[in-house]
Design a protein around this motif. Structure first.
Motif, PDB file in Angstrom:
ATOM      1  N   GLN A  51      10.396 -26.650  23.351  1.00 30.74           N
ATOM      2  CA  GLN A  51       9.777 -26.218  22.097  1.00 30.74           C
ATOM      3  C   GLN A  51       8.795 -27.277  21.609  1.00 30.74           C
ATOM      4  N   ASN A  52       9.185 -28.530  21.736  1.00 27.44           N
ATOM      5  CA  ASN A  52       8.302 -29.639  21.357  1.00 27.44           C
ATOM      6  C   ASN A  52       7.003 -29.590  22.157  1.00 27.44           C
ATOM      7  N   GLU A  53       7.124 -29.344  23.445  1.00 24.74           N
ATOM      8  CA  GLU A  53       5.936 -29.273  24.305  1.00 24.74           C
ATOM      9  C   GLU A  53       4.993 -28.159  23.868  1.00 24.74           C
ATOM     10  N   VAL A  54       5.561 -27.001  23.536  1.00 21.97           N
ATOM     11  CA  VAL A  54       4.728 -25.858  23.151  1.00 21.97           C
ATOM     12  C   VAL A  54       3.973 -26.151  21.854  1.00 21.97           C
ATOM     13  N   LEU A  55       4.654 -26.712  20.855  1.00 20.16           N
ATOM     14  CA  LEU A  55       3.992 -27.016  19.589  1.00 20.16           C
ATOM     15  C   LEU A  55       2.855 -28.003  19.780  1.00 20.16           C
ATOM     16  N   ILE A  56       3.077 -29.025  20.607  1.00 20.42           N
ATOM     17  CA  ILE A  56       2.028 -30.014  20.860  1.00 20.42           C
ATOM     18  C   ILE A  56       0.864 -29.387  21.603  1.00 20.42           C
ATOM     19  N   ARG A  57       1.156 -28.522  22.547  1.00 18.18           N
ATOM     20  CA  ARG A  57       0.103 -27.925  23.361  1.00 18.18           C
ATOM     21  C   ARG A  57      -0.693 -26.867  22.600  1.00 18.18           C
ATOM     22  N   GLU A  58      -0.010 -26.018  21.832  1.00 20.59           N
ATOM     23  CA  GLU A  58      -0.682 -24.902  21.164  1.00 20.59           C
ATOM     24  C   GLU A  58      -1.505 -25.350  19.960  1.00 20.59           C
ATOM     25  N   LYS A  59      -0.988 -26.336  19.196  1.00 21.04           N
ATOM     26  CA  LYS A  59      -1.707 -26.866  18.030  1.00 21.04           C
ATOM     27  C   LYS A  59      -2.013 -25.779  16.999  1.00 21.04           C
ATOM     28  N   VAL A  60      -1.063 -24.884  16.770  1.00 23.66           N
ATOM     29  CA  VAL A  60      -1.213 -23.840  15.759  1.00 23.66           C
ATOM     30  C   VAL A  60       0.039 -23.842  14.885  1.00 23.66           C
ATOM     31  N   PRO A  61      -0.051 -23.311  13.657  1.00 22.79           N
ATOM     32  CA  PRO A  61       1.124 -23.254  12.776  1.00 22.79           C
ATOM     33  C   PRO A  61       2.229 -22.403  13.380  1.00 22.79           C
ATOM     34  N   THR A  62       3.431 -22.618  12.902  1.00 25.47           N
ATOM     35  CA  THR A  62       4.578 -21.927  13.487  1.00 25.47           C
ATOM     36  C   THR A  62       4.541 -20.421  13.233  1.00 25.47           C
ATOM     37  N   ARG A  63       3.839 -19.959  12.197  1.00 27.91           N
ATOM     38  CA  ARG A  63       3.785 -18.514  11.969  1.00 27.91           C
ATOM     39  C   ARG A  63       3.047 -17.801  13.093  1.00 27.91           C
ATOM     40  N   GLU A  64       2.255 -18.548  13.873  1.00 24.25           N
ATOM     41  CA  GLU A  64       1.575 -17.970  15.032  1.00 24.25           C
ATOM     42  C   GLU A  64       2.472 -17.954  16.270  1.00 24.25           C
ATOM     43  N   LEU A  65       3.620 -18.592  16.175  1.00 20.26           N
ATOM     44  CA  LEU A  65       4.472 -18.742  17.361  1.00 20.26           C
ATOM     45  C   LEU A  65       5.886 -18.224  17.148  1.00 20.26           C
ATOM     46  N   TYR A  66       6.423 -18.374  15.939  1.00 21.43           N
ATOM     47  CA  TYR A  66       7.803 -17.982  15.676  1.00 21.43           C
ATOM     48  C   TYR A  66       7.882 -16.527  15.222  1.00 21.43           C
ATOM     49  N   LEU A  67       9.042 -15.923  15.476  1.00 23.27           N
ATOM     50  CA  LEU A  67       9.363 -14.603  14.948  1.00 23.27           C
ATOM     51  C   LEU A  67      10.688 -14.752  14.202  1.00 23.27           C
ATOM     52  N   ASN A  68      10.608 -15.158  12.938  1.00 20.52           N
ATOM     53  CA  ASN A  68      11.797 -15.477  12.166  1.00 20.52           C
ATOM     54  C   ASN A  68      12.448 -14.230  11.584  1.00 20.52           C
ATOM     55  N   LEU A  69      13.758 -14.151  11.699  1.00 19.21           N
ATOM     56  CA  LEU A  69      14.531 -13.045  11.150  1.00 19.21           C
ATOM     57  C   LEU A  69      15.119 -13.432   9.800  1.00 19.21           C
ATOM     58  N   ARG A  70      15.161 -12.465   8.900  1.00 23.34           N
ATOM     59  CA  ARG A  70      15.760 -12.696   7.589  1.00 23.34           C
ATOM     60  C   ARG A  70      17.240 -13.053   7.717  1.00 23.34           C
TER      61      ARG A  70
END
Length: 554
Positions: free
Chosen positions: A385-404
């Motif tokens: 997950q750390n690798e993806v965040l560093i590589r993508e360089k976008v906010p988490t709303r562009e990557l996560y699908l958070n459930l209520r």
């Protein structure tokens, strides 16, 4: 780490927590009186940032995923995904004043700081050295000698002073240079020959450092945990170095939903069949964090109080009244220090006013190795997950699908990063991001055969390195930071070798024995001694060897 009836989302970490969970379950069966009786409904969180998953890394794949927005909107209407409302303007405005340096950071457990050596530690990109002077007082400086920038942590303590081993310059507890061997007789030590000093405090057994350059320490910001002042409250604390960013570590610790799956049957507490929808109620949002209640929808009367406070402190507490009407408390504290890009150091503290006598029957190292096992179960997920965040360089709303029903605290934390991230060296928020200017290389935790080889040789730090610290290896993640585990490894290593020598001697004596009776006795003794040696080796392996999931083993 995750949901339980005991302290916050991390009960499976340590075996004593299993006993706490049993006590909590018994309390639930007796219909306990909660200390917050008004909070009894399974209310969902309020306005919390939602996210939209975007597949792939290129523009084409992102365009394809925009078609999912319609479906996502329908899901939000059904209450599945978290909504996307922004933060309150007043809170956001207050957060404009946030500065990461105007904070206390947890450095180490005070009892683990050696008396005869200096410790190299980091806070974000600041390299520090922690040591004890001749009076046992904790001291902290920038980890570089003003002479030629050598690391002071590579030095030694001589007559209560910290000596740089490059040229022998010595510094007192205030960072002032008091000896330069190369100076001619009668010459004065330059005033500028001093190590930069940082204020530290020992509070409730934890060493904290104040990082500000401009302002004196703010004692009001120094964390104080009320449960530790209660009569009869006892805790079990461990230190762990981990190969991923502290923000990802905090996400993991405040995520109760993953525990039944990732830690299934670990320590007999987490079970896959216990995975279920959770309820969340956010009760507080400030410039310095957030707080609220959570619990299982199948057991809504048990409500854990979770609180995150800047810069890196997470607590989770369950309070109830026992059958005699006495107030009891289970509490978990997670002190997560940012230790550089892709690295963090965690101080875990579990405590309770109720203690089972069974806990006293098991050695401390058993609980420590079990905590290591839980972190190893998550390590591959979190480092990738750390690798993806560093590589993508976008906010988490562009990557996560958070459930209520599972990810409310994760969304709240990333929202807080939006409010306060501008005052940090780097951050990844829900809707904004400021990645490190020069990203560090982050290695994913090894798996399969590589993990097996790495775990088999902890002193070598894994494959391809010799005597180099490897944060994916249990020996360097925990044992080097724990006096008790180091002493246990040393003791059992000596016992293993002694039993092996005695077993070999018994075999030799059996060969030379004159009668069959003595031969049989000596061979049996040899077998017993060999078994004892093997048992000692098993203990050493349990303390120092990485856990590998069964389906990853060859």
């Amino acid at each position: 780490m995750g949901p339980s009836m005991a302290p916050a989302a991390t009960v499976p970490l340590l075996s004593p927590l299993f006993l706490l969970r049993l006590s909590s379950a018994a309390a639930a069966a007796r219909a306990p009186r909660l200390r917050n009786p008004a909070a009894t409904s399974a209310a969902p969180a309020g306005a919390v940032h939602g996210v939209r998953w975007v597949g792939g890394v290129g523009r084409r794949s992102r365009r394809r995923c925009r078609a999912a927005v319609v479906e996502e909107a329908g899901a939000q209407e059904d209450g599945v995904l978290l909504p996307k409302e922004g933060d309150d303007a007043a809170v956001a405005a207050a957060a404009d004043r946030y500065d990461w340096k105007e904070e206390w950071y947890p450095l180490y457990l005070a009892k683990e700081v050696p008396d005869d050596a200096a410790l190299p530690l980091t806070v974000f990109d600041r390299q520090l050295v922690l040591w004890r002077d001749g009076d046992g007082v904790l001291r902290c400086h920038e980890d570089r000698c003003p002479h030629r920038l050598a690391k002071l942590s590579e030095g030694q303590i001589v007559d209560g002073r910290l000596e740089c081993l490059y040229h022998g310059w010595q510094f007192d507890g205030e960072g002032k240079c008091v000896k330069i061997p190369q100076l001619p007789d009668g010459a004065k030590i330059p005033r500028s020959a001093c190590a930069r000093n940082y204020e530290v405090r020992d509070s409730q057994g934890v060493v904290w450092v104040w990082m500000s350059d401009a302002n004196p320490p703010d004692e009001h910001k120094l964390p104080w945990f009320e449960p530790y002042a209660r009569p009869g409250f006892t805790d079990l604390s461990t230190v762990h170095e981990l190969p991923y960013d502290h923000s990802i570590l905090l996400e993991n610790l405040m995520d109760p939903a993953h525990v039944p799956i990732s830690h299934d049957r670990t320590d007999w507490t987490a079970k896959r069949e216990d995975a279920q929808a959770l309820f969340f109620e956010v009760t507080e949002r400030t410039a310095r964090g957030f707080a609220g209640y959570w619990g299982r929808t199948r057991m809504p009367h048990l409500r854990n109080l979770l609180r995150f406070e800047a810069p890196c402190v997470l607590t989770n507490t369950l309070e109830y009244a026992d059958k005699d009407g006495n107030d009891q408390c289970f509490s978990a504290h997670f002190l997560c220090r940012p230790a550089g890009q892709g690295k963090s150091m965690l101080i875990v503290r579990f405590g309770s006013t109720v203690r089972s006598p069974i806990v006293n029957l098991l050695p401390r190292w058993y609980f420590h190795q079990n905590a290591c096992k839980v972190f190893e179960q998550d390590m591959g997920f979190l480092s990738s997950q750390n690798e993806v965040l560093i590589r993508e360089k976008v906010p988490t709303r562009e990557l996560y699908l958070n459930l209520r029903s599972s990810d409310t605290w994760v969304a709240e934390y990333r929202k807080w990063m939006d409010r306060a991230g501008h005052g940090m060296p780097y951050y990844f928020g829900h809707s904004s991001v400021a990645p490190p200017p020069v990203p560090a290389v982050v290695e994913q935790a090894p798996a399969g055969a590589v993990a097996g080889i790495s775990a088999a040789f902890p002193a070598k730090g894994g494959v391809g390195t010799v005597h180099a610290p490897n944060p994916t290896n249990r020996y360097f993640r925990h044992v080097v930071h724990c006096k008790g585990c180091r002493a246990t490894v040393k003791k059992y290593t000596s016992l293993k070798n002694a039993f092996a020598v005695l077993a070999a001697a018994a075999v030799a004596a059996a060969i030379l024995a004159a009668t069959l009776q003595w031969k049989a006795v000596l061979l049996v003794a040899s077998a017993v001694l060999a078994a004892a040696s093997y048992a000692c080796d098993a203990v050493i392996s349990l303390i120092t060897t990485n856990f590998i999931r069964t389906h990853r083993r060859l």
